[in-house]
Design an enzyme around this catalytic site. Structure first.
Site, PDB file in Angstrom:
ATOM      1  N   HIS A 129     -12.242  -6.289   6.728  1.00  0.00           N
ATOM      2  CA  HIS A 129     -12.952  -7.454   6.207  1.00  0.00           C
ATOM      3  C   HIS A 129     -12.985  -8.566   7.265  1.00  0.00           C
ATOM      4  O   HIS A 129     -14.011  -9.217   7.465  1.00  0.00           O
ATOM      5  CB  HIS A 129     -12.246  -7.940   4.946  1.00  0.00           C
ATOM      6  CG  HIS A 129     -13.023  -8.891   4.116  1.00  0.00           C
ATOM      7  ND1 HIS A 129     -12.521  -9.401   2.950  1.00  0.00           N
ATOM      8  CD2 HIS A 129     -14.245  -9.434   4.256  1.00  0.00           C
ATOM      9  CE1 HIS A 129     -13.414 -10.216   2.407  1.00  0.00           C
ATOM     10  NE2 HIS A 129     -14.474 -10.251   3.193  1.00  0.00           N
ATOM     11  N   HIS A 135      -4.864  -0.411   1.790  1.00  0.00           N
ATOM     12  CA  HIS A 135      -5.152  -1.730   1.227  1.00  0.00           C
ATOM     13  C   HIS A 135      -5.173  -2.793   2.325  1.00  0.00           C
ATOM     14  O   HIS A 135      -6.132  -3.559   2.451  1.00  0.00           O
ATOM     15  CB  HIS A 135      -4.108  -2.079   0.164  1.00  0.00           C
ATOM     16  CG  HIS A 135      -4.331  -3.420  -0.450  1.00  0.00           C
ATOM     17  ND1 HIS A 135      -5.068  -3.598  -1.587  1.00  0.00           N
ATOM     18  CD2 HIS A 135      -3.918  -4.657  -0.068  1.00  0.00           C
ATOM     19  CE1 HIS A 135      -5.121  -4.882  -1.883  1.00  0.00           C
ATOM     20  NE2 HIS A 135      -4.421  -5.544  -0.974  1.00  0.00           N
ATOM     21  N   GLU A 136      -4.124  -2.833   3.119  1.00  0.00           N
ATOM     22  CA  GLU A 136      -4.043  -3.845   4.177  1.00  0.00           C
ATOM     23  C   GLU A 136      -5.096  -3.612   5.257  1.00  0.00           C
ATOM     24  O   GLU A 136      -5.634  -4.561   5.820  1.00  0.00           O
ATOM     25  CB  GLU A 136      -2.638  -3.871   4.782  1.00  0.00           C
ATOM     26  CG  GLU A 136      -1.550  -4.245   3.796  1.00  0.00           C
ATOM     27  CD  GLU A 136      -1.793  -5.549   3.051  1.00  0.00           C
ATOM     28  OE1 GLU A 136      -2.433  -6.467   3.615  1.00  0.00           O
ATOM     29  OE2 GLU A 136      -1.359  -5.660   1.898  1.00  0.00           O
ATOM     30  N   HIS A 145      -8.204  -5.381   4.446  1.00  0.00           N
ATOM     31  CA  HIS A 145      -8.227  -6.788   4.867  1.00  0.00           C
ATOM     32  C   HIS A 145      -8.563  -6.901   6.350  1.00  0.00           C
ATOM     33  O   HIS A 145      -9.310  -7.792   6.760  1.00  0.00           O
ATOM     34  CB  HIS A 145      -6.873  -7.460   4.593  1.00  0.00           C
ATOM     35  CG  HIS A 145      -6.570  -7.664   3.147  1.00  0.00           C
ATOM     36  ND1 HIS A 145      -7.402  -8.354   2.291  1.00  0.00           N
ATOM     37  CD2 HIS A 145      -5.511  -7.259   2.402  1.00  0.00           C
ATOM     38  CE1 HIS A 145      -6.872  -8.368   1.084  1.00  0.00           C
ATOM     39  NE2 HIS A 145      -5.726  -7.705   1.118  1.00  0.00           N
TER      40      HIS A 145
END
Length: 111
Positions: free
Chosen positions: A40, A33-34, A37
Site C-alpha cells: 500500500h 497482512h503486514e 501495508h
C-alpha cells in the site's frame, strides 16, 4: 520527486541448534497482512504525503492487508507455500481443519 519507501520488521520463530525454523500459520498470516501495508505504501502515487500509503481513510487502511491475508486461508495457496518440515505436503484432513478454524469464535468478536 520523492519515491515511496517502506520497511517491514517482523519477529518470527527462530531456529534452534536442533530444530529448523518454520513459520506458524499465524506468522504467515501476519507476514501477508503486514506486506499488504508495505505494498500500500510503495504503490502510492500522490502529490501530497498526507494522502500516501496508509494515510488514508480509516475504513480503507486495512483493505490491501486483508486482501493479501485472505490468500493464507485458500487451500491452493497454502499448498503452494507450505509443507511439513520433511518436505511432504500438509495432509488434507489437517488442512481442512486449519481452514475451518478461521471461523471459530468469530461471533464472540463481532460487535
Amino acid at each position: 520527486v520523492q519515491h515511496p519507501s517502506a520497511a517491514m520488521i517482523a519477529n518470527f520463530t527462530k531456529p534452534t541448534e536442533t530444530e529448523k525454523s518454520c513459520l506458524t500459520h499465524d506468522e504467515v498470516v501476519t507476514f501477508f497482512h503486514e506486506f499488504g501495508h508495505v505494498m500500500h505504501q510503495i504503490c502510492s502515487n500522490t502529490k501530497l504525503v498526507d494522502f500516501a500509503g496508509t494515510r488514508v481513510e480509516r475504513d480503507f487502511v486495512e483493505a490491501p492487508s486483508q486482501m493479501l491475508e485472505n490468500w493464507c486461508w485458500k487451500k491452493e495457496a497454502i499448498l503452494k507455500m507450505s509443507a511439513k518440515i520433511d518436505g511432504k505436503p500438509i495432509p488434507d484432513d489437517l488442512l481442512e481443519k486449519l481452514i475451518k478454524s478461521r471461523l471459530a469464535n468469530v461471533g464472540l468478536f463481532n460487535q
